[in-house]
Design a protein around this motif. Structure first.
Motif, short mmCIF file in Angstrom:
data_model
loop_
_atom_site.label_atom_id
_atom_site.label_comp_id
_atom_site.label_asym_id
_atom_site.label_seq_id
_atom_site.Cartn_x
_atom_site.Cartn_y
_atom_site.Cartn_z
N ILE A 199 69.99 -48.94 37.68
CA ILE A 199 68.72 -48.46 37.10
C ILE A 199 68.76 -46.95 37.09
CG2 ILE A 199 67.36 -50.48 37.82
CD1 ILE A 199 66.39 -48.89 40.24
N SER A 200 67.77 -46.34 36.43
CA SER A 200 67.72 -44.89 36.41
C SER A 200 67.26 -44.36 37.76
CB SER A 200 66.77 -44.41 35.31
OG SER A 200 65.43 -44.71 35.67
N GLN A 201 67.54 -43.08 37.99
CA GLN A 201 67.14 -42.46 39.25
C GLN A 201 65.62 -42.44 39.35
OE1 GLN A 201 69.23 -38.82 40.14
NE2 GLN A 201 67.76 -38.23 41.71
N LYS A 202 64.95 -42.23 38.23
CA LYS A 202 63.48 -42.23 38.21
C LYS A 202 62.95 -43.63 38.57
CE LYS A 202 59.38 -40.62 37.33
NZ LYS A 202 58.71 -39.87 38.37
N ALA A 203 63.58 -44.68 38.08
CA ALA A 203 63.16 -46.05 38.40
C ALA A 203 63.35 -46.33 39.89
CB ALA A 203 63.93 -47.06 37.56
N ALA A 204 64.44 -45.81 40.47
CA ALA A 204 64.67 -45.98 41.90
C ALA A 204 63.59 -45.25 42.70
CB ALA A 204 66.05 -45.47 42.29
N ASP A 205 63.25 -44.04 42.28
CA ASP A 205 62.20 -43.26 42.92
C ASP A 205 60.86 -43.98 42.83
OD1 ASP A 205 60.93 -41.00 44.18
OD2 ASP A 205 60.25 -40.39 42.20
N ASN A 206 60.53 -44.49 41.64
CA ASN A 206 59.28 -45.23 41.45
C ASN A 206 59.23 -46.49 42.33
OD1 ASN A 206 58.34 -43.37 39.60
ND2 ASN A 206 58.98 -44.55 37.81
N ALA A 207 60.35 -47.19 42.41
CA ALA A 207 60.40 -48.40 43.24
C ALA A 207 60.15 -48.06 44.70
CB ALA A 207 61.75 -49.10 43.07
#
Length: 195
Positions: free
Chosen positions: A174-182
């Motif tokens: 996944i994108s780094q932003k998606a990891a941060d959001n998760a």
């Protein structure tokens, strides 16, 4: 005809009872307990709080009374009642401090997931502390399985194993932003669960 032991002990002074405890006469401590139970309760009462049971404090006070009986030396110049009062109070205060220090642990074993915070196990070898830590861990694990999606669980596991956001994103695909959001959702859900 010999008098019953209880009658003989009730006629003894506190110092004589302490000496009898030191000589291995268990009924002597029972007599001391009867005499000093009000003092034990009085010493324990100021330390009663919502996270420390009054009975536990009294038990600690009784332990202090027993230590006083076992270590009392009349030739040191103090009356037994004075010495016992100090021993009782010291045991109650020690139990209170231990309980207060235990309250500084995160509630329900909740661990903040902020960058830079170190996780550590309790530094005690005491069985009670280890048991409570195990119970807290089980509570956290149940909360994780109950409130987090499988993807959030994977993100959390990778993050707690030391991966940076970019590594988490790469390993899951996944994108780094998606990891941060998760991870932000994980924090919110676990905070909500622990409150």
């Amino acid at each position: 005809m010999d008098k019953p032991l209880e009658h003989v002990l009730s006629a003894c002074t506190d110092g004589q009872l302490a000496e009898s405890v030191q000589n291995g006469i268990p009924d002597a401590f029972a007599e001391l307990t009867a005499r000093y139970l009000d003092l034990v309760r009085a010493k324990a009462t100021p330390f009663h709080c919502t996270f420390l049971d009054a009975d536990d404090l009294c038990q600690e006070g009784l332990w202090g009374l027993y230590l006083a009986a076992c270590t009392y030396q009349p030739d040191k110049g103090a009356r037994f009642s004075t010495y016992a009062g100090i021993c009782i109070r010291n045991c109650v205060v020690a139990a209170y401090r231990k309980a207060v220090n235990g309250r500084q642990l995160p509630p329900n074993g909740f661990v903040p997931l902020s960058e830079g915070e170190e996780l550590s196990a309790p530094e005690a070898d005491e069985p009670e502390v280890l048991l409570l830590s195990k119970e807290r861990l089980e509570t956290v694990q149940e909360a994780v399985q109950k409130v987090l999606t499988p993807m959030e669980q994977r993100v959390l596991k990778l993050y707690l194993s030391g991966c940076k956001y970019s590594e988490v994103a790469q390993k899951i695909g996944i994108s780094q932003k998606a990891a941060d959001n998760a991870l932000q959702r994980v924090r919110q859900k676990l905070r909500k669960q622990s409150s």
